[in-house]
Design a protein around this motif. Structure first.
Motif, short mmCIF file in Angstrom:
data_model
loop_
_atom_site.label_atom_id
_atom_site.label_comp_id
_atom_site.label_asym_id
_atom_site.label_seq_id
_atom_site.Cartn_x
_atom_site.Cartn_y
_atom_site.Cartn_z
N ILE A 155 0.85 -1.18 0.00
CA ILE A 155 0.00 0.00 0.00
C ILE A 155 0.89 1.23 0.00
N PRO A 156 0.55 2.23 -0.82
CA PRO A 156 1.36 3.46 -0.81
C PRO A 156 1.39 4.10 0.57
N GLU A 157 2.58 4.43 1.02
CA GLU A 157 2.77 5.12 2.28
C GLU A 157 3.35 6.49 1.94
N PRO A 158 2.50 7.50 1.88
CA PRO A 158 2.97 8.84 1.47
C PRO A 158 4.12 9.32 2.34
N LYS A 159 5.11 9.96 1.70
CA LYS A 159 6.32 10.38 2.41
C LYS A 159 6.05 11.45 3.46
N CYS A 160 5.26 12.43 3.14
CA CYS A 160 5.06 13.56 4.05
C CYS A 160 4.51 13.11 5.41
N PRO A 161 3.36 12.39 5.50
CA PRO A 161 2.87 12.01 6.83
C PRO A 161 3.67 10.86 7.46
N ASN A 162 4.63 10.30 6.74
CA ASN A 162 5.43 9.19 7.27
C ASN A 162 6.87 9.59 7.56
N LYS A 163 7.12 10.88 7.75
CA LYS A 163 8.48 11.34 8.05
C LYS A 163 9.04 10.66 9.29
N ASN A 164 8.20 10.41 10.27
CA ASN A 164 8.64 9.78 11.51
C ASN A 164 8.07 8.37 11.65
N ALA A 165 7.80 7.71 10.53
CA ALA A 165 7.23 6.36 10.55
C ALA A 165 8.20 5.38 11.19
N THR A 166 7.63 4.32 11.77
CA THR A 166 8.43 3.30 12.44
C THR A 166 8.33 1.99 11.67
N TYR A 167 9.48 1.38 11.38
CA TYR A 167 9.57 0.11 10.68
C TYR A 167 10.46 -0.83 11.49
N ASP A 168 10.26 -2.14 11.30
CA ASP A 168 11.19 -3.13 11.84
C ASP A 168 11.49 -4.09 10.69
N HIS A 169 12.59 -3.83 9.99
CA HIS A 169 12.94 -4.63 8.82
C HIS A 169 13.41 -6.03 9.20
N ASN A 170 13.55 -6.30 10.49
CA ASN A 170 13.87 -7.66 10.94
C ASN A 170 12.62 -8.52 11.10
N GLY A 213 4.68 22.23 11.52
CA GLY A 213 5.74 21.30 11.14
C GLY A 213 5.32 19.84 11.08
N ILE A 214 4.04 19.56 11.33
CA ILE A 214 3.55 18.17 11.30
C ILE A 214 2.66 18.00 10.08
N CYS A 215 3.03 17.04 9.25
CA CYS A 215 2.29 16.76 8.03
C CYS A 215 1.23 15.69 8.29
N THR A 216 0.01 15.92 7.85
CA THR A 216 -1.07 14.95 8.01
C THR A 216 -1.75 14.69 6.67
N ALA A 217 -2.25 13.48 6.53
CA ALA A 217 -3.02 13.10 5.36
C ALA A 217 -4.50 13.28 5.68
N TYR A 218 -5.27 13.71 4.69
CA TYR A 218 -6.71 13.88 4.88
C TYR A 218 -7.42 13.80 3.55
N PHE A 219 -8.73 13.75 3.59
CA PHE A 219 -9.54 13.80 2.38
C PHE A 219 -10.23 15.14 2.31
N LYS A 220 -10.23 15.74 1.13
CA LYS A 220 -10.97 17.00 0.95
C LYS A 220 -12.46 16.76 1.13
N ASN A 221 -12.89 15.54 0.81
CA ASN A 221 -14.29 15.17 0.99
C ASN A 221 -14.33 13.96 1.94
N GLU A 222 -14.21 14.21 3.25
CA GLU A 222 -14.21 13.13 4.23
C GLU A 222 -15.64 12.66 4.48
N LYS A 223 -15.83 11.33 4.42
CA LYS A 223 -17.17 10.76 4.60
C LYS A 223 -17.38 10.21 6.00
N ALA A 224 -16.37 9.56 6.55
CA ALA A 224 -16.51 8.95 7.88
C ALA A 224 -15.13 8.61 8.42
N SER A 225 -15.09 8.28 9.71
CA SER A 225 -13.86 7.91 10.38
C SER A 225 -14.20 6.91 11.47
#
Length: 167
Positions: free
Chosen positions: A43-58, A124-136
């Motif tokens: 799944i695409p993980e956009p770079k901007c909201p994932n600047k501080n993303a956590t991964y464990d490649h092990n 300084g914090i990037c967030t992803a959103y929808f211009k037309n949000e339907k539900a959460s």
């Protein structure tokens, strides 16, 4: 939203003597588990909201999502320990994909439905959103990605999540 029983990736083959010698190393985190078969797509993980993303490649684990909704979905994986968002991903309507290399721990999944994906930066914090949000919604299930030691090796949990409206 329907959560299916976790599947496991056996990290060590009990028939493989070389792997069996690495059980202790796996328990203390010094070796990698065997890779899983490739899934449909990442799944695409956009770079901007994932600047501080956590991964464990092990850890070769995944959260496989099938979006059966008629809208797009933004997925946030939230740590139950810290309440922090460790990953953000975007899934188009009527599609399937996976988020891989999730660190060990327990998580909730927060889903936002809508259309016209966008990103914004506030303080300084990037967030992803929808211009037309339907539900959460926040999935009530807790996904435990903690590896489990068994008599045959280490099982690495992975999950399949079907995104559908509950009736």
């Amino acid at each position: 939203m329907k959560l299916k029983v976790p599947s496991y990736n056996l990290s060590l083959d009990s028939m493989d003597t070389e792997s069996s010698k690495k059980i202790l190393d796996d328990i203390i985190g010094n070796s990698r588990n065997k890779p899983t078969a490739p899934l449909e797509k990442k799944i695409p993980e956009p770079k901007c909201p994932n600047k501080n993303a956590t991964y464990d490649h092990n850890l070769d684990n995944y959260l496989r999502l099938t979006n059966k909704e008629g809208s797009e979905v933004i997925i946030h994986i939230i740590s139950t320990e810290t309440s922090k968002n460790i990953r953000t991903a975007y899934l188009k309507k009527n599609s399937t994909g996976s988020i891989k290399n999730i660190p060990k721990g327990k998580y909730k999944v927060h889903l936002t439905y809508g259309s016209h994906y966008a990103e914004k930066t506030n303080n300084g914090i990037c967030t992803a959103y929808f211009k037309n949000e339907k539900a959460s919604e926040i999935n009530k299930n807790i996904l435990d990605f903690t590896p489990i030691k068994t008599d045959k090796g280490i099982n690495v949990p992975s999950y399949n999540l079907d995104i559908t409206k509950e009736k």
